[in-house]
Write a protein that holds these residues in place. Sequence first.
Motif, PDB file in Angstrom:
ATOM      1  N   ASP A  89       1.469  -4.200  15.801  1.00 47.54           N
ATOM      2  CA  ASP A  89       1.152  -5.397  15.834  1.00 47.54           C
ATOM      3  C   ASP A  89       1.880  -6.363  15.380  1.00 47.54           C
ATOM      4  O   ASP A  89       2.209  -6.467  13.820  1.00 47.54           O
ATOM      5  N   SER A  90       1.883  -7.426  15.655  1.00 51.61           N
ATOM      6  CA  SER A  90       3.273  -8.430  14.801  1.00 51.61           C
ATOM      7  C   SER A  90       2.460  -8.782  13.472  1.00 51.61           C
ATOM      8  O   SER A  90       3.367  -9.520  12.904  1.00 51.61           O
ATOM      9  N   ILE A  91       1.113  -8.929  13.586  1.00 52.24           N
ATOM     10  CA  ILE A  91       0.385  -9.691  11.940  1.00 52.24           C
ATOM     11  C   ILE A  91       0.604  -8.461  10.821  1.00 52.24           C
ATOM     12  O   ILE A  91       1.153  -9.355  10.108  1.00 52.24           O
ATOM     13  N   ASN A  92       1.635  -7.864  10.856  1.00 52.25           N
ATOM     14  CA  ASN A  92       1.490  -6.894  10.298  1.00 52.25           C
ATOM     15  C   ASN A  92       3.104  -7.408   9.433  1.00 52.25           C
ATOM     16  O   ASN A  92       3.825  -6.225   9.721  1.00 52.25           O
ATOM     17  N   ARG A  93       4.288  -7.858  10.318  1.00 53.93           N
ATOM     18  CA  ARG A  93       5.667  -7.638  10.561  1.00 53.93           C
ATOM     19  C   ARG A  93       5.783  -9.791   9.726  1.00 53.93           C
ATOM     20  O   ARG A  93       5.876  -9.751  10.234  1.00 53.93           O
ATOM     21  N   THR A  94       7.144  -9.133   8.857  1.00 55.08           N
ATOM     22  CA  THR A  94       8.018  -9.880   8.347  1.00 55.08           C
ATOM     23  C   THR A  94       8.527 -11.131   9.193  1.00 55.08           C
ATOM     24  O   THR A  94       9.062 -10.453  10.199  1.00 55.08           O
ATOM     25  N   SER A  95       9.293 -11.605   9.296  1.00 55.30           N
ATOM     26  CA  SER A  95      10.159 -12.907   9.865  1.00 55.30           C
ATOM     27  C   SER A  95      11.435 -11.669  10.514  1.00 55.30           C
ATOM     28  O   SER A  95      11.923 -12.172  11.665  1.00 55.30           O
ATOM     29  N   ASP A  96      11.995 -11.025   9.808  1.00 50.57           N
ATOM     30  CA  ASP A  96      12.445 -10.154   9.656  1.00 50.57           C
ATOM     31  C   ASP A  96      12.618  -8.462  10.245  1.00 50.57           C
ATOM     32  O   ASP A  96      13.065  -7.381  10.240  1.00 50.57           O
ATOM     33  N   ASP A  97      11.135  -8.628  11.018  1.00 48.75           N
ATOM     34  CA  ASP A  97      10.569  -7.300  11.593  1.00 48.75           C
ATOM     35  C   ASP A  97      10.474  -6.731  10.820  1.00 48.75           C
ATOM     36  O   ASP A  97      10.443  -4.813  11.412  1.00 48.75           O
ATOM     37  N   HIS A  98       9.884  -5.600   9.463  1.00 46.22           N
ATOM     38  CA  HIS A  98       9.984  -5.326   8.690  1.00 46.22           C
ATOM     39  C   HIS A  98       8.321  -5.104   8.821  1.00 46.22           C
ATOM     40  O   HIS A  98       7.651  -6.284   8.421  1.00 46.22           O
ATOM     41  N   ILE A  99       7.958  -3.811   8.274  1.00 44.13           N
ATOM     42  CA  ILE A  99       6.509  -4.004   8.462  1.00 44.13           C
ATOM     43  C   ILE A  99       5.974  -4.209   6.972  1.00 44.13           C
ATOM     44  O   ILE A  99       6.630  -4.157   5.765  1.00 44.13           O
ATOM     45  N   ILE A 100       4.726  -4.534   6.910  1.00 44.38           N
ATOM     46  CA  ILE A 100       4.634  -5.674   5.692  1.00 44.38           C
ATOM     47  C   ILE A 100       3.497  -4.170   5.025  1.00 44.38           C
ATOM     48  O   ILE A 100       3.710  -4.196   3.591  1.00 44.38           O
ATOM     49  N   VAL A 101       2.674  -3.917   5.170  1.00 44.43           N
ATOM     50  CA  VAL A 101       1.174  -2.714   4.825  1.00 44.43           C
ATOM     51  C   VAL A 101       1.668  -2.068   5.813  1.00 44.43           C
ATOM     52  O   VAL A 101       1.521  -2.096   6.893  1.00 44.43           O
ATOM     53  N   ARG A 102       2.239  -0.908   4.678  1.00 47.14           N
ATOM     54  CA  ARG A 102       2.240  -0.023   5.353  1.00 47.14           C
ATOM     55  C   ARG A 102       1.898   1.704   4.887  1.00 47.14           C
ATOM     56  O   ARG A 102       1.419   1.924   4.293  1.00 47.14           O
ATOM     57  N   PRO A 103       1.106   2.428   6.338  1.00 44.01           N
ATOM     58  CA  PRO A 103       0.387   3.277   6.273  1.00 44.01           C
ATOM     59  C   PRO A 103       0.809   4.856   5.722  1.00 44.01           C
ATOM     60  O   PRO A 103       2.301   4.634   6.611  1.00 44.01           O
TER      61      PRO A 103
ATOM     62  N   ASN B 175     -15.565   9.194  17.158  1.00 44.09           N
ATOM     63  CA  ASN B 175     -15.678   7.557  17.718  1.00 44.09           C
ATOM     64  C   ASN B 175     -14.291   6.858  16.280  1.00 44.09           C
ATOM     65  O   ASN B 175     -13.984   5.829  15.722  1.00 44.09           O
ATOM     66  N   THR B 176     -14.746   7.920  15.098  1.00 47.52           N
ATOM     67  CA  THR B 176     -14.704   7.333  13.783  1.00 47.52           C
ATOM     68  C   THR B 176     -12.753   7.175  13.772  1.00 47.52           C
ATOM     69  O   THR B 176     -12.493   6.348  13.230  1.00 47.52           O
ATOM     70  N   THR B 177     -13.131   9.098  14.471  1.00 42.06           N
ATOM     71  CA  THR B 177     -10.857   9.110  14.367  1.00 42.06           C
ATOM     72  C   THR B 177     -10.495   8.148  15.095  1.00 42.06           C
ATOM     73  O   THR B 177      -9.607   8.151  15.107  1.00 42.06           O
ATOM     74  N   HIS B 178     -11.153   7.998  16.097  1.00 45.90           N
ATOM     75  CA  HIS B 178     -10.185   6.986  17.404  1.00 45.90           C
ATOM     76  C   HIS B 178     -10.358   5.784  16.738  1.00 45.90           C
ATOM     77  O   HIS B 178      -9.155   5.298  16.834  1.00 45.90           O
ATOM     78  N   TRP B 179     -11.021   5.488  16.462  1.00 43.37           N
ATOM     79  CA  TRP B 179     -11.114   3.907  15.225  1.00 43.37           C
ATOM     80  C   TRP B 179     -10.314   4.018  14.229  1.00 43.37           C
ATOM     81  O   TRP B 179      -9.345   3.052  14.012  1.00 43.37           O
ATOM     82  N   ILE B 180      -9.893   4.854  13.749  1.00 46.38           N
ATOM     83  CA  ILE B 180      -8.641   5.272  12.308  1.00 46.38           C
ATOM     84  C   ILE B 180      -7.525   5.340  12.937  1.00 46.38           C
ATOM     85  O   ILE B 180      -6.717   4.427  12.573  1.00 46.38           O
ATOM     86  N   ASN B 181      -7.282   5.902  14.330  1.00 48.21           N
ATOM     87  CA  ASN B 181      -6.404   5.633  15.704  1.00 48.21           C
ATOM     88  C   ASN B 181      -5.775   3.994  16.204  1.00 48.21           C
ATOM     89  O   ASN B 181      -4.803   3.626  15.804  1.00 48.21           O
ATOM     90  N   LEU B 182      -6.842   3.533  16.627  1.00 45.79           N
ATOM     91  CA  LEU B 182      -6.949   2.429  16.887  1.00 45.79           C
ATOM     92  C   LEU B 182      -6.072   1.316  15.949  1.00 45.79           C
ATOM     93  O   LEU B 182      -5.079   0.251  15.973  1.00 45.79           O
ATOM     94  N   ALA B 183      -6.635   1.441  14.177  1.00 45.21           N
ATOM     95  CA  ALA B 183      -6.153   0.351  13.378  1.00 45.21           C
ATOM     96  C   ALA B 183      -4.820   0.842  13.233  1.00 45.21           C
ATOM     97  O   ALA B 183      -3.320  -0.004  13.056  1.00 45.21           O
ATOM     98  N   LEU B 184      -4.418   2.216  12.411  1.00 46.96           N
ATOM     99  CA  LEU B 184      -2.751   2.860  12.667  1.00 46.96           C
ATOM    100  C   LEU B 184      -2.023   2.201  13.282  1.00 46.96           C
ATOM    101  O   LEU B 184      -0.729   1.858  13.461  1.00 46.96           O
TER     102      LEU B 184
END
Length: 108
Positions: A31-45, A16-25
């Motif tokens: 997820d668009s919440i983690n993208r700039t207006s020009d589609d770059h990743i803001i917080v990079r795993p 379950n922990t592994t699954h949950w980490i994979n969902l976050a990843l």
Amino acid sequence: DPATLRELLSSEPQANTTHWINLALNRFLYDSINRTSDDHIIVRPIISVHDSLITTFKEEHLDLAKTIIPECFKNPIEIAGRRIVCPAAGFAGRTWSEADGTNPVCKI
């Protein structure tokens, strides 16, 4: 055999922990919440190990990261018929030693 029973009982929580980490990843990557207006990743795993996910972001994005990181980890999963969100905590620093728990970016 008690050792086999302990191993069996620990399997589901670990899965379950592994699954949950994979969902976050997945949310960090798509997820668009983690993208700039020009589609770059803001917080990079950058690495996932066991029950941890290490990310990086530009220092000027610290306030955004404090919003994005908890949001990406809020993924309810069902365990034994109950929907839960696993608790999480994250810390920021320019180096590993600075990310020592004194500068929180996430607490769920």
